[in-house]
Design a protein around this motif. Structure first.
Motif, mmCIF file in Angstrom:
data_model
loop_
_atom_site.group_PDB
_atom_site.id
_atom_site.type_symbol
_atom_site.label_atom_id
_atom_site.label_comp_id
_atom_site.label_asym_id
_atom_site.label_seq_id
_atom_site.Cartn_x
_atom_site.Cartn_y
_atom_site.Cartn_z
ATOM 1 N N VAL A 212 0.835 -1.203 0.000
ATOM 2 C CA VAL A 212 0.000 0.000 0.000
ATOM 3 C C VAL A 212 0.867 1.249 0.000
ATOM 4 O O VAL A 212 0.615 2.206 -0.746
ATOM 5 C CB VAL A 212 -0.938 0.001 1.218
ATOM 6 C CG1 VAL A 212 -1.654 1.343 1.350
ATOM 7 C CG2 VAL A 212 -1.948 -1.129 1.119
ATOM 8 N N GLU A 213 1.922 1.242 0.808
ATOM 9 C CA GLU A 213 2.802 2.414 0.922
ATOM 10 C C GLU A 213 3.388 2.800 -0.435
ATOM 11 O O GLU A 213 3.329 3.969 -0.838
ATOM 12 C CB GLU A 213 3.934 2.098 1.905
ATOM 13 C CG GLU A 213 4.987 3.201 2.004
ATOM 14 C CD GLU A 213 6.196 2.782 2.819
ATOM 15 O OE1 GLU A 213 7.217 3.490 2.758
ATOM 16 O OE2 GLU A 213 6.131 1.733 3.509
ATOM 17 N N THR A 215 2.466 1.717 -3.485
ATOM 18 C CA THR A 215 1.430 1.987 -4.481
ATOM 19 C C THR A 215 0.878 3.397 -4.308
ATOM 20 O O THR A 215 0.633 4.111 -5.292
ATOM 21 C CB THR A 215 0.292 0.963 -4.370
ATOM 22 O OG1 THR A 215 0.840 -0.362 -4.522
ATOM 23 C CG2 THR A 215 -0.760 1.176 -5.448
ATOM 24 N N GLU A 216 0.728 3.821 -3.076
ATOM 25 C CA GLU A 216 0.218 5.164 -2.817
ATOM 26 C C GLU A 216 1.205 6.233 -3.268
ATOM 27 O O GLU A 216 0.819 7.269 -3.822
ATOM 28 C CB GLU A 216 -0.099 5.331 -1.335
ATOM 29 C CG GLU A 216 -0.763 6.657 -1.011
ATOM 30 C CD GLU A 216 -1.242 6.751 0.421
ATOM 31 O OE1 GLU A 216 -1.969 7.708 0.733
ATOM 32 O OE2 GLU A 216 -0.880 5.874 1.233
ATOM 33 N N LYS A 217 2.505 5.977 -3.047
ATOM 34 C CA LYS A 217 3.513 6.933 -3.509
ATOM 35 C C LYS A 217 3.413 7.118 -5.027
ATOM 36 O O LYS A 217 3.500 8.240 -5.548
ATOM 37 C CB LYS A 217 4.922 6.452 -3.131
ATOM 38 C CG LYS A 217 5.264 6.581 -1.651
ATOM 39 C CD LYS A 217 6.655 6.039 -1.381
ATOM 40 C CE LYS A 217 7.004 6.045 0.103
ATOM 41 N NZ LYS A 217 7.137 7.399 0.649
ATOM 42 N N LYS A 220 0.112 8.967 -6.026
ATOM 43 C CA LYS A 220 0.148 10.402 -5.751
ATOM 44 C C LYS A 220 0.964 11.156 -6.801
ATOM 45 O O LYS A 220 0.830 12.373 -6.924
ATOM 46 C CB LYS A 220 0.703 10.660 -4.353
ATOM 47 C CG LYS A 220 -0.294 10.320 -3.246
ATOM 48 C CD LYS A 220 0.273 10.602 -1.864
ATOM 49 C CE LYS A 220 -0.774 10.364 -0.780
ATOM 50 N NZ LYS A 220 -0.231 10.594 0.580
ATOM 51 N N GLN A 227 -3.117 4.260 -9.180
ATOM 52 C CA GLN A 227 -4.369 4.826 -8.661
ATOM 53 C C GLN A 227 -5.480 3.782 -8.688
ATOM 54 O O GLN A 227 -6.248 3.644 -7.733
ATOM 55 C CB GLN A 227 -4.748 6.050 -9.497
ATOM 56 C CG GLN A 227 -3.788 7.209 -9.343
ATOM 57 C CD GLN A 227 -4.013 8.331 -10.342
ATOM 58 O OE1 GLN A 227 -4.616 8.118 -11.402
ATOM 59 N NE2 GLN A 227 -3.535 9.523 -10.032
ATOM 60 N N LEU A 230 -4.801 1.126 -6.029
ATOM 61 C CA LEU A 230 -5.063 1.633 -4.682
ATOM 62 C C LEU A 230 -6.565 1.659 -4.412
ATOM 63 O O LEU A 230 -7.004 1.396 -3.286
ATOM 64 C CB LEU A 230 -4.456 3.023 -4.530
ATOM 65 C CG LEU A 230 -4.164 3.506 -3.115
ATOM 66 C CD1 LEU A 230 -3.282 2.523 -2.357
ATOM 67 C CD2 LEU A 230 -3.505 4.875 -3.146
ATOM 68 N N SER A 234 -8.344 -0.475 -1.431
ATOM 69 C CA SER A 234 -9.232 0.154 -0.450
ATOM 70 C C SER A 234 -10.523 -0.638 -0.263
ATOM 71 O O SER A 234 -11.166 -0.555 0.781
ATOM 72 C CB SER A 234 -9.572 1.579 -0.887
ATOM 73 O OG SER A 234 -8.417 2.379 -0.968
ATOM 74 N N GLN A 246 -12.603 6.259 0.063
ATOM 75 C CA GLN A 246 -11.228 6.380 -0.418
ATOM 76 C C GLN A 246 -11.077 5.712 -1.778
ATOM 77 O O GLN A 246 -10.375 6.227 -2.661
ATOM 78 C CB GLN A 246 -10.256 5.755 0.590
ATOM 79 C CG GLN A 246 -8.789 6.005 0.297
ATOM 80 C CD GLN A 246 -8.400 7.466 0.446
ATOM 81 O OE1 GLN A 246 -9.091 8.240 1.098
ATOM 82 N NE2 GLN A 246 -7.295 7.849 -0.170
ATOM 83 N N TRP A 250 -9.664 7.378 -5.572
ATOM 84 C CA TRP A 250 -8.614 6.884 -6.454
ATOM 85 C C TRP A 250 -9.167 6.421 -7.798
ATOM 86 O O TRP A 250 -8.533 6.630 -8.843
ATOM 87 C CB TRP A 250 -7.824 5.775 -5.764
ATOM 88 C CG TRP A 250 -6.979 6.323 -4.660
ATOM 89 C CD1 TRP A 250 -7.127 6.120 -3.317
ATOM 90 C CD2 TRP A 250 -5.877 7.232 -4.802
ATOM 91 N NE1 TRP A 250 -6.181 6.822 -2.610
ATOM 92 C CE2 TRP A 250 -5.403 7.519 -3.496
ATOM 93 C CE3 TRP A 250 -5.242 7.821 -5.882
ATOM 94 C CZ2 TRP A 250 -4.327 8.357 -3.264
ATOM 95 C CZ3 TRP A 250 -4.164 8.662 -5.654
ATOM 96 C CH2 TRP A 250 -3.720 8.933 -4.359
#
Length: 270
Positions: A212-213, A215-217, A220, A227, A230, A234, A246, A250
């Motif tokens: 998750v960390e 993929t979120e970077k 963003k 996106q 993510l 969620s 959330q 995305w």
């Protein structure tokens, strides 16, 4: 394809290197007369700088032919940045007749002087068969030289070769290692790839929080596949709370970027 724009704005890196790192601080004013005097005296760095001025039309009337001429003078003295700049002129046909063979020749000369951007580009030329016989083994060789100097795009490309087993034995652990190095420097595709590897437990121990960390970077930074993933995470995956609000955020961002599956999922959540 433009071999110098694979994955990122590669040419921008060369311009930054030439104007800021290799020559002078970008904050210093340009002394045109002094640069011209030194260039006329045969100073390779000044020839490179004056060539860049003519290419960009900064302080002089834009003139690609003069830019190429000055790059050549500097390149023939062994300036690796000028060699790479001249290669780009040949590849784009700016100020010279377009000549892919000469683009390859000057890129190789720069790469052999340990220019990490040229090494990355030469690896791409071998991978794509650009003005040379396609050779994944040589592509890996040049990607590795660049990657070991810390260039994030080469690190990503090398990881990709290990991931696919092209030019080298397939090795997911090494793929993950190089993706990680690239991801830590902000490469959004590498961030997505290492996130996917953590999600699946490929080449690394499965770790959904790290998946998750990373993929979120990537998400963003606007990477559409990240996106979308993510959004799915969620809704469906263990390790984070199910969060349809959330997920909608995305899916909407990915949909706005043209990702049709995200558009479909967003519609279902409305």
């Amino acid at each position: 394809m433009n071999i110098f724009e694979k994955g990122i704005s590669w040419k921008s890196c060369v311009l930054i290197l030439a104007l800021c790192s290799f020559l002078v601080s970008c904050s210093k004013p340009i002394d045109r007369q002094n640069i011209e005097m030194l260039a006329d005296q045969g100073d390779a760095s000044s020839q490179l700088k004056l060539g860049r001025m003519y290419e960009e039309g900064k302080g002089v009337t834009q003139d690609y032919a003069k830019a190429a001429e000055l790059y050549r003078k500097s390149a023939e003295q062994g300036n690796d940045v000028a060699q790479l700049s001249l290669a780009i002129m040949y590849e784009e046909g700016k100020g010279v007749n377009k000549d892919d063979n000469k683009a390859f020749e000057w890129t190789k000369r720069s790469a052999e002087q340990n220019n990490k951007y040229a090494q990355m580009s030469l690896g791409t030329m071998y991978e794509e068969g650009f003005s040379v016989s396609q050779d994944n083994v040589k592509a890996v060789e040049w990607y590795k030289k660049s990657a070991e100097q810390g260039y994030h795009q080469a690190q990503f490309s090398l990881g990709n070769m290990y991931d696919r087993g092209e030019g080298v034995a397939r090795d997911l652990e090494k793929a993950a290692e190089w993706y990680q190095k690239s991801a830590e420097q902000g490469n959004e595709v590498a961030q997505f790839n290492i996130g996917s590897m953590y999600d699946k437990g490929e080449g690394v121990a499965r770790d959904f929080n790290k998946a998750v960390e990373w993929t979120e970077k990537s998400a963003k930074q606007g990477y559409t596949d990240a996106q979308y993933n993510l959004g799915i995470m969620s809704l469906e995956k263990e390790g984070i709370n199910t969060n349809s609000a959330q997920a909608k955020v995305w899916f909407k961002r990915a949909c706005d970027n043209g990702h049709q599956d995200s558009c479909n999922n967003y519609s279902l959540l409305k």
